[in-house]
Design a protein around this motif. Structure first.
Motif, PDB file in Angstrom:
ATOM      1  N   ILE A  90       0.858  -1.190   0.000  1.00  0.00           N
ATOM      2  CA  ILE A  90       0.000   0.000   0.000  1.00  0.00           C
ATOM      3  C   ILE A  90       0.888   1.231   0.000  1.00  0.00           C
ATOM      4  CG2 ILE A  90      -1.721   1.303   1.291  1.00  0.00           C
ATOM      5  CD1 ILE A  90      -2.829  -1.407   2.262  1.00  0.00           C
ATOM      6  N   ASP A  91       0.683   2.071  -1.000  1.00  0.00           N
ATOM      7  CA  ASP A  91       1.422   3.325  -1.147  1.00  0.00           C
ATOM      8  C   ASP A  91       0.460   4.467  -0.832  1.00  0.00           C
ATOM      9  OD1 ASP A  91       2.734   5.629  -1.969  1.00  0.00           O
ATOM     10  OD2 ASP A  91       3.340   4.814  -3.910  1.00  0.00           O
ATOM     11  N   GLU A  92       0.520   4.934   0.416  1.00  0.00           N
ATOM     12  CA  GLU A  92      -0.407   5.983   0.855  1.00  0.00           C
ATOM     13  C   GLU A  92      -0.114   7.320   0.186  1.00  0.00           C
ATOM     14  OE1 GLU A  92      -1.384   6.122   5.020  1.00  0.00           O
ATOM     15  OE2 GLU A  92      -0.647   4.058   5.245  1.00  0.00           O
ATOM     16  N   ILE A  93       1.146   7.597  -0.095  1.00  0.00           N
ATOM     17  CA  ILE A  93       1.505   8.880  -0.704  1.00  0.00           C
ATOM     18  C   ILE A  93       0.889   9.011  -2.096  1.00  0.00           C
ATOM     19  CG2 ILE A  93       3.429  10.267  -1.593  1.00  0.00           C
ATOM     20  CD1 ILE A  93       5.087   9.081   0.770  1.00  0.00           C
ATOM     21  N   ASN A  94       0.981   7.949  -2.897  1.00  0.00           N
ATOM     22  CA  ASN A  94       0.442   7.982  -4.267  1.00  0.00           C
ATOM     23  C   ASN A  94      -0.949   7.369  -4.370  1.00  0.00           C
ATOM     24  OD1 ASN A  94       2.773   9.167  -5.610  1.00  0.00           O
ATOM     25  ND2 ASN A  94       3.797   7.276  -4.994  1.00  0.00           N
ATOM     26  N   SER A  95      -1.524   6.973  -3.245  1.00  0.00           N
ATOM     27  CA  SER A  95      -2.854   6.372  -3.180  1.00  0.00           C
ATOM     28  C   SER A  95      -2.993   5.223  -4.180  1.00  0.00           C
ATOM     29  CB  SER A  95      -3.934   7.437  -3.408  1.00  0.00           C
ATOM     30  OG  SER A  95      -5.180   6.946  -3.007  1.00  0.00           O
ATOM     31  N   ASN A  96      -2.209   4.186  -3.922  1.00  0.00           N
ATOM     32  CA  ASN A  96      -2.095   3.070  -4.850  1.00  0.00           C
ATOM     33  C   ASN A  96      -1.929   1.771  -4.063  1.00  0.00           C
ATOM     34  OD1 ASN A  96      -0.187   1.185  -6.501  1.00  0.00           O
ATOM     35  ND2 ASN A  96      -1.065   2.566  -8.008  1.00  0.00           N
ATOM     36  N   ILE A  97      -2.497   0.704  -4.587  1.00  0.00           N
ATOM     37  CA  ILE A  97      -2.271  -0.623  -4.025  1.00  0.00           C
ATOM     38  C   ILE A  97      -1.589  -1.457  -5.092  1.00  0.00           C
ATOM     39  CG2 ILE A  97      -3.305  -2.712  -3.059  1.00  0.00           C
ATOM     40  CD1 ILE A  97      -5.711  -0.944  -2.225  1.00  0.00           C
ATOM     41  N   LYS A  98      -0.398  -1.948  -4.776  1.00  0.00           N
ATOM     42  CA  LYS A  98       0.320  -2.843  -5.677  1.00  0.00           C
ATOM     43  C   LYS A  98       0.014  -4.278  -5.263  1.00  0.00           C
ATOM     44  CE  LYS A  98       4.994  -3.926  -7.313  1.00  0.00           C
ATOM     45  NZ  LYS A  98       6.414  -3.555  -7.173  1.00  0.00           N
ATOM     46  N   ILE A  99      -0.320  -5.092  -6.243  1.00  0.00           N
ATOM     47  CA  ILE A  99      -0.662  -6.493  -6.023  1.00  0.00           C
ATOM     48  C   ILE A  99       0.467  -7.356  -6.560  1.00  0.00           C
ATOM     49  CG2 ILE A  99      -2.320  -8.313  -6.601  1.00  0.00           C
ATOM     50  CD1 ILE A  99      -4.194  -5.708  -7.265  1.00  0.00           C
ATOM     51  N   LEU A 100       0.926  -8.307  -5.752  1.00  0.00           N
ATOM     52  CA  LEU A 100       1.959  -9.256  -6.160  1.00  0.00           C
ATOM     53  C   LEU A 100       1.378 -10.657  -6.029  1.00  0.00           C
ATOM     54  CD1 LEU A 100       4.790  -7.552  -4.151  1.00  0.00           C
ATOM     55  CD2 LEU A 100       4.712  -7.705  -6.638  1.00  0.00           C
ATOM     56  N   ALA A 101       1.245 -11.348  -7.148  1.00  0.00           N
ATOM     57  CA  ALA A 101       0.700 -12.702  -7.159  1.00  0.00           C
ATOM     58  C   ALA A 101       1.815 -13.676  -7.519  1.00  0.00           C
ATOM     59  CB  ALA A 101      -0.439 -12.807  -8.162  1.00  0.00           C
ATOM     60  N   THR A 102       2.100 -14.620  -6.628  1.00  0.00           N
ATOM     61  CA  THR A 102       3.139 -15.626  -6.858  1.00  0.00           C
ATOM     62  C   THR A 102       2.488 -17.001  -6.917  1.00  0.00           C
ATOM     63  OG1 THR A 102       4.786 -14.280  -5.721  1.00  0.00           O
ATOM     64  CG2 THR A 102       5.293 -16.614  -5.997  1.00  0.00           C
ATOM     65  N   VAL A 103       2.760 -17.704  -8.007  1.00  0.00           N
ATOM     66  CA  VAL A 103       2.176 -19.022  -8.235  1.00  0.00           C
ATOM     67  C   VAL A 103       3.298 -20.033  -8.435  1.00  0.00           C
ATOM     68  CG1 VAL A 103       0.629 -20.369  -9.714  1.00  0.00           C
ATOM     69  CG2 VAL A 103       0.147 -17.948  -9.293  1.00  0.00           C
ATOM     70  N   LYS A 104       3.122 -21.229  -7.861  1.00  0.00           N
ATOM     71  CA  LYS A 104       4.127 -22.293  -7.966  1.00  0.00           C
ATOM     72  C   LYS A 104       3.484 -23.585  -8.459  1.00  0.00           C
ATOM     73  CE  LYS A 104       6.908 -20.670  -4.057  1.00  0.00           C
ATOM     74  NZ  LYS A 104       7.503 -21.048  -2.771  1.00  0.00           N
ATOM     75  N   ILE A 105       4.330 -24.386  -9.096  1.00  0.00           N
ATOM     76  CA  ILE A 105       3.924 -25.710  -9.556  1.00  0.00           C
ATOM     77  C   ILE A 105       5.176 -26.565  -9.709  1.00  0.00           C
ATOM     78  CG2 ILE A 105       4.086 -25.166 -12.019  1.00  0.00           C
ATOM     79  CD1 ILE A 105       1.611 -26.900 -12.481  1.00  0.00           C
ATOM     80  N   VAL A 106       5.011 -27.856  -9.618  1.00  0.00           N
ATOM     81  CA  VAL A 106       6.003 -28.801 -10.113  1.00  0.00           C
ATOM     82  C   VAL A 106       5.315 -29.447 -11.305  1.00  0.00           C
ATOM     83  CG1 VAL A 106       7.354 -30.871  -9.673  1.00  0.00           C
ATOM     84  CG2 VAL A 106       7.047 -29.169  -7.858  1.00  0.00           C
ATOM     85  N   GLY A 107       5.766 -29.082 -12.501  1.00  0.00           N
ATOM     86  CA  GLY A 107       5.059 -29.552 -13.679  1.00  0.00           C
ATOM     87  C   GLY A 107       5.845 -29.369 -14.954  1.00  0.00           C
ATOM     88  N   LYS A 108       5.137 -29.551 -16.076  1.00  0.00           N
ATOM     89  CA  LYS A 108       5.748 -29.528 -17.401  1.00  0.00           C
ATOM     90  C   LYS A 108       5.559 -28.208 -18.131  1.00  0.00           C
ATOM     91  CE  LYS A 108       5.396 -34.465 -18.085  1.00  0.00           C
ATOM     92  NZ  LYS A 108       5.513 -35.449 -19.144  1.00  0.00           N
ATOM     93  N   THR A 109       4.834 -27.284 -17.538  1.00  0.00           N
ATOM     94  CA  THR A 109       4.612 -25.984 -18.172  1.00  0.00           C
ATOM     95  C   THR A 109       4.569 -24.906 -17.105  1.00  0.00           C
ATOM     96  OG1 THR A 109       3.256 -24.810 -19.817  1.00  0.00           O
ATOM     97  CG2 THR A 109       2.077 -26.158 -18.201  1.00  0.00           C
ATOM     98  N   GLY A 110       4.831 -23.693 -17.511  1.00  0.00           N
ATOM     99  CA  GLY A 110       4.971 -22.592 -16.570  1.00  0.00           C
ATOM    100  C   GLY A 110       3.657 -22.047 -16.050  1.00  0.00           C
ATOM    101  N   VAL A 111       3.769 -21.141 -15.091  1.00  0.00           N
ATOM    102  CA  VAL A 111       2.597 -20.569 -14.424  1.00  0.00           C
ATOM    103  C   VAL A 111       2.529 -19.048 -14.575  1.00  0.00           C
ATOM    104  CG1 VAL A 111       2.178 -22.445 -12.781  1.00  0.00           C
ATOM    105  CG2 VAL A 111       3.865 -20.692 -12.223  1.00  0.00           C
TER     106      VAL A 111
END
Length: 159
Positions: A90-111
């Motif tokens: 949360i950036d109160e100065i610029n009134s912004n919410i940054k979202i970070l989504a991290t996804v994991k898998i053990v597999g044959k194709t990316g996420v």
């Protein structure tokens, strides 16, 4: 430039055959952000939005979206994700919410698409829950921040 793999020799769209790929741990983090009024940000922080806990609901929506990516993006493989985490800055100065989504898998194709979908739907959910008090919110800067694993190796947006 790498050959695009979602087309056959006749130019028809196809799902990539990953049957011969090795299973490896693959991790992707995507970002999105939503700019909103200072008043709306304060209401979110103080849990004063009538629809409930905005960031909590958006987190669940992002996780659900990551799991349903193949239902939304035509050539994505259905995947058994091992983890999906949503974090906020949360950036109160610029009134912004940054979202970070991290996804994991053990597999044959990316996420990568799962992480991008999670971040996007999270931002859309914040918009939906707050639109009654702030219709001027702006969703922006959605991009793949980094990824590891697979044949193409590591990617970092800022390198």
């Amino acid at each position: 430039m790498n050959k695009l793999t979602h087309f056959d020799k006749n130019g028809n769209a196809v799902m990539v055959d990953v049957s011969q790929k090795n299973e490896t741990e693959r991790i992707a983090t995507a970002c999105s952000s939503i700019s909103l009024s200072k008043e709306t940000l304060e209401c979110i922080k103080n849990n004063q939005i009538g629809k409930g806990d905005v960031l909590g609901v958006a987190r669940v929506a992002g996780i659900m979206a990551a799991k349903k990516t193949s239902d939304l993006i035509p050539m994505c493989h259905p995947l058994m994700l091992t983890s999906c985490n949503i974090d906020y800055e949360i950036d109160e100065i610029n009134s912004n919410i940054k979202i970070l989504a991290t996804v994991k898998i053990v597999g044959k194709t990316g996420v990568e698409m799962e992480a991008l979908t999670a971040a996007s739907v999270c931002a859309l959910t914040i918009y939906d829950m707050c639109k009654a008090i702030d219709k001027k919110m702006v969703i922006e800067n959605t991009f793949l921040l980094n990824k590891t694993g697979g044949k193409s190796g590591e990617f970092n947006f800022f390198e």
